[in-house]
Design an enzyme around this catalytic site. Structure first.
Site, PDB file in Angstrom:
ATOM      1  N   GLU A  79      -7.571   2.075  -2.848  1.00 41.05           N
ATOM      2  CA  GLU A  79      -6.875   0.763  -3.119  1.00 41.05           C
ATOM      3  C   GLU A  79      -7.014  -0.170  -1.882  1.00 41.05           C
ATOM      4  O   GLU A  79      -6.821   0.033  -0.940  1.00 41.05           O
ATOM      5  CB  GLU A  79      -5.386   0.768  -3.379  1.00 41.05           C
ATOM      6  CG  GLU A  79      -4.987   1.214  -4.480  1.00 41.05           C
ATOM      7  CD  GLU A  79      -3.524   1.235  -4.983  1.00 41.05           C
ATOM      8  OE1 GLU A  79      -2.882   0.542  -4.730  1.00 41.05           O
ATOM      9  OE2 GLU A  79      -3.169   2.487  -5.476  1.00 41.05           O
ATOM     10  N   CYS A 132      -4.880  -5.961   2.411  1.00 46.81           N
ATOM     11  CA  CYS A 132      -4.238  -4.569   2.784  1.00 46.81           C
ATOM     12  C   CYS A 132      -5.517  -3.735   2.371  1.00 46.81           C
ATOM     13  O   CYS A 132      -5.740  -3.545   1.447  1.00 46.81           O
ATOM     14  CB  CYS A 132      -3.171  -4.512   1.975  1.00 46.81           C
ATOM     15  SG  CYS A 132      -2.515  -2.955   2.408  1.00 46.81           S
ATOM     16  N   CYS A 188      -2.614  11.019   2.070  1.00 48.20           N
ATOM     17  CA  CYS A 188      -2.255  10.976   3.316  1.00 48.20           C
ATOM     18  C   CYS A 188      -1.370  12.340   3.737  1.00 48.20           C
ATOM     19  O   CYS A 188      -0.870  12.871   2.712  1.00 48.20           O
ATOM     20  CB  CYS A 188      -1.126   9.705   3.383  1.00 48.20           C
ATOM     21  SG  CYS A 188      -0.391   9.639   5.148  1.00 48.20           S
ATOM     22  N   CYS A 201       5.596  11.246   3.852  1.00 47.00           N
ATOM     23  CA  CYS A 201       7.034  10.546   3.811  1.00 47.00           C
ATOM     24  C   CYS A 201       7.581  10.503   2.330  1.00 47.00           C
ATOM     25  O   CYS A 201       6.820  10.480   1.345  1.00 47.00           O
ATOM     26  CB  CYS A 201       6.744   8.764   4.258  1.00 47.00           C
ATOM     27  SG  CYS A 201       5.939   8.910   6.030  1.00 47.00           S
ATOM     28  N   CYS A 243       6.960   7.648  -0.377  1.00 48.58           N
ATOM     29  CA  CYS A 243       5.658   6.958  -0.289  1.00 48.58           C
ATOM     30  C   CYS A 243       4.529   7.625  -1.334  1.00 48.58           C
ATOM     31  O   CYS A 243       4.644   8.910  -1.577  1.00 48.58           O
ATOM     32  CB  CYS A 243       4.939   6.847   0.998  1.00 48.58           C
ATOM     33  SG  CYS A 243       3.445   6.249   1.004  1.00 48.58           S
ATOM     34  N   CYS A 298       0.736  -0.080  -1.680  1.00 52.29           N
ATOM     35  CA  CYS A 298      -0.322   0.522  -1.899  1.00 52.29           C
ATOM     36  C   CYS A 298      -0.296   1.913  -2.220  1.00 52.29           C
ATOM     37  O   CYS A 298       0.702   2.861  -1.800  1.00 52.29           O
ATOM     38  CB  CYS A 298      -1.279   0.584  -0.624  1.00 52.29           C
ATOM     39  SG  CYS A 298      -2.874  -0.370  -0.700  1.00 52.29           S
TER      40      CYS A 298
HETATM   41  N1  SAH Z   1       0.665   5.019   7.240  1.00 49.68           N
HETATM   42  C1  SAH Z   1       0.697   3.719   7.505  1.00 49.68           C
HETATM   43  C2  SAH Z   1       0.265   2.759   6.888  1.00 49.68           C
HETATM   44  C3  SAH Z   1       0.453   2.758   5.373  1.00 49.68           C
HETATM   45  S1  SAH Z   1       1.860   2.547   4.683  1.00 49.68           S
HETATM   46  C4  SAH Z   1       2.175   3.546   7.784  1.00 49.68           C
HETATM   47  O1  SAH Z   1       3.009   4.594   7.369  1.00 49.68           O
HETATM   48  O2  SAH Z   1       2.506   2.751   8.417  1.00 49.68           O
HETATM   49  C5  SAH Z   1       2.228   0.988   4.590  1.00 49.68           C
HETATM   50  C6  SAH Z   1       3.608   0.556   4.591  1.00 49.68           C
HETATM   51  O3  SAH Z   1       4.123   0.575   3.349  1.00 49.68           O
HETATM   52  C7  SAH Z   1       4.200   1.345   5.563  1.00 49.68           C
HETATM   53  O4  SAH Z   1       5.364   0.834   6.288  1.00 49.68           O
HETATM   54  C8  SAH Z   1       5.147   2.259   4.255  1.00 49.68           C
HETATM   55  O5  SAH Z   1       6.340   2.631   4.758  1.00 49.68           O
HETATM   56  C9  SAH Z   1       5.367   1.267   3.212  1.00 49.68           C
HETATM   57  N2  SAH Z   1       5.672   1.874   1.920  1.00 49.68           N
HETATM   58  C10 SAH Z   1       5.121   3.009   1.672  1.00 49.68           C
HETATM   59  N3  SAH Z   1       5.676   3.221   0.191  1.00 49.68           N
HETATM   60  C11 SAH Z   1       6.569   2.199   0.124  1.00 49.68           C
HETATM   61  C12 SAH Z   1       7.370   1.648  -1.151  1.00 49.68           C
HETATM   62  N4  SAH Z   1       7.462   2.440  -2.224  1.00 49.68           N
HETATM   63  N5  SAH Z   1       7.975   0.407  -0.878  1.00 49.68           N
HETATM   64  C13 SAH Z   1       7.848  -0.237   0.140  1.00 49.68           C
HETATM   65  N6  SAH Z   1       7.130   0.073   1.258  1.00 49.68           N
HETATM   66  C14 SAH Z   1       6.447   1.147   1.219  1.00 49.68           C
HETATM   67 FE1  SF4 Z   2       1.198   8.231   4.977  1.00 46.97          FE
HETATM   68 FE2  SF4 Z   2       2.566   6.643   3.235  1.00 46.97          FE
HETATM   69 FE3  SF4 Z   2       3.906   7.561   5.392  1.00 46.97          FE
HETATM   70 FE4  SF4 Z   2       2.292   5.481   5.625  1.00 46.97          FE
HETATM   71  S1  SF4 Z   2       4.027   5.667   4.596  1.00 46.97           S
HETATM   72  S2  SF4 Z   2       2.262   7.785   6.802  1.00 46.97           S
HETATM   73  S3  SF4 Z   2       0.775   6.362   4.014  1.00 46.97           S
HETATM   74  S4  SF4 Z   2       2.911   8.991   3.778  1.00 46.97           S
END
Ligand code: SAH
Ligand code: SF4
Length: 389
Positions: free
Chosen positions: A91, A112, A119, A123, A126, A374
């Site tokens: 995306e 973005c 990934c 987390c 996510c 994303c």
């Molecule tokens: N892996 C990297 C970049 C991609 S995630 C990282 O973790 O920083 C980009 C941002 O979106 C991160 O801060 C992540 O924690 C956040 N994010 C992921 N899922 C989300 C959600 N459901 N609502 C809001 N932010 C989210």
């Molecule tokens: Fe990976 Fe999502 Fe964690 Fe970023 S926030 S490191 S994309 S699992």
């Protein structure tokens, strides 16, 4: 595997062209087709001799991204779901600088971009990590997200102009202006700001990420200033140190989401590998090299990290590392148990941080179904595809 032309530096391309006996000006002609005119095929490169086009075709691929799905409209946030050559989905999200909802529409946008398929960091909140990691994106697949979004936006604009012309002159004989090959505003880009916050952990695909960012930054390539490019990481301490040693001034954002090891480790497994002590030591090093302000992203998840006992440690970290805090109310992910706190609780968290002399912002946009982070459109599409078989 053949090399894609959008992974080459100017010098590498020039060396090939020279070897083939081409005049020196051909290098800029080819780069102009790739990065300014966003050519999607060799045949489009009409001012190159046919023999040269064939030679290029024989040596390089010219990959473009296939649009699988698009959400949103040209004056709001738009999500692009791309299908890669191997069928994988990624995306990109296009965000207008001033969404029409809140003021005048702008012709400058932030994109973005994604750096991996899936990934590995898992987390808990996510969507991108739910099905694990599939593969790293290659430099051209990262770069092409910018080019392809601009290609689609200009196609949309042409379509709007065509419709407008039909409404004003509903006669079939009305001559239409030809499609605009250049981005709006001549050679300037539609996208002038990049956030590497899409799917994947950018610093886990370090070499390809850096190659792509250099292509996007180069004056002969994307032409986007290094300070307009922000890399977001979940906190890979060794790679943060490596990035600090690079000459470019890319910006850094840290997905903090918890100000104590106890809270952070419950939602981010990476915290076990690089606990806050190690992460902050890497950030100290980064600051000693760059002296630029970093950003802490802090998603507010109800009952997990939104308690006011996080304020003190968060403020202490932000003050020590000269970081600005971006508070982001959690976007619900289907199938996951987490929720965003009430609006008044988010406001109270912001106020408490500000009282501690921390620069902080709270994202207040409405319509988060489309603003959603994303990874979600891909997840939804993959689930729909799985249900269809
Ligand atoms: N892996 C990297 C970049 C991609 S995630 C990282 O973790 O920083 C980009 C941002 O979106 C991160 O801060 C992540 O924690 C956040 N994010 C992921 N899922 C989300 C959600 N459901 N609502 C809001 N932010 C989210
Ligand atoms: Fe990976 Fe999502 Fe964690 Fe970023 S926030 S490191 S994309 S699992």
């Amino acid at each position: 595997m053949p090399i894609d032309i959008k992974s080459l530096t100017r010098d590498e391309l020039a060396a090939h062209l020279q070897k083939w006996g081409q005049p020196a000006y051909r290098t800029d002609q080819v780069l102009d087709w790739l990065y300014r005119r966003r050519a999607a095929s060799w045949d489009a490169m009409s001012n190159l001799p046919k023999a040269l086009r064939e030679k290029l075709r024989g040596h390089f691929t010219l990959q473009t991204l296939e649009l699988a799905r698009k959400q949103g409209s040209s004056d709001t946030t738009q999500k692009f779901l791309w299908k890669l050559a191997d069928g994988a989905l990624i995306e990109s999200v296009l965000i207008p600088a001033n969404p029409a909802l809140y003021g005048e529409a702008s012709d400058r946008h932030t994109l973005c971009i994604s750096t991996q398929v899936g990934c590995a960091y898992g987390c808990k909140f996510c969507a991108s990590g739910l099905d694990g990691w599939k593969r790293n994106l290659r430099p051209e697949e990262i770069v092409e997200q910018v080019i392809a979004v601009e290609r689609w936006s200009s196609a949309d604009e042409n379509e709007k102009r065509r419709k407008g012309a039909e409404e004003n002159f509903p006669l079939p004989s009305v001559p239409l202006s030809p499609p605009r090959a250049e981005p709006p505003g001549g050679s300037e880009r539609l996208i002038n700001n990049i956030v590497v916050m899409g799917m994947g952990e950018p610093l886990a695909n370090y070499e390809n990420l850096l190659a792509a960012l250099r292509l996007l930054n180069a004056p002969w390539g994307g032409g986007i200033g290094a300070r307009k490019i922000t890399v977001s990481t979940s906190g890979l301490a060794p790679q943060i140190r490596k990035l600090a040693d690079e000459p470019e001034q890319f910006r850094l954002a840290i997905s903090l989401h918890g100000a104590t090891d106890e809270v952070r480790a419950t939602i981010m497994p990476v915290n076990k590998k690089y606990p806050l002590k190690e992460l902050t030591a890497a950030l100290d090093y980064y600051l000693s090299k760059h002296g630029r302000m970093i950003t802490f992203e802090y998603i507010l998840i109800a009952g997990v990290n939104d308690r006011l006992d996080q304020i003190r440690p968060l403020a202490a970290l932000a003050r020590r590392l000269h970081a600005k805090v971006n508070l982001i109310p959690y976007n619900k992910v289907e199938g996951l148990p987490w929720a965003r706190p009430e609006e008044k609780e988010c406001e109270a968290f912001l106020k408490a941080l500000e009282n501690e002399d921390v620069t902080a912002t709270l994202r207040r946009e409405k319509g988060h179904d489309i603003d959603a982070a994303c990874g979600q459109l891909r997840l939804k599409t993959e689930r729909e595809l799985a249900a269809a078989v």
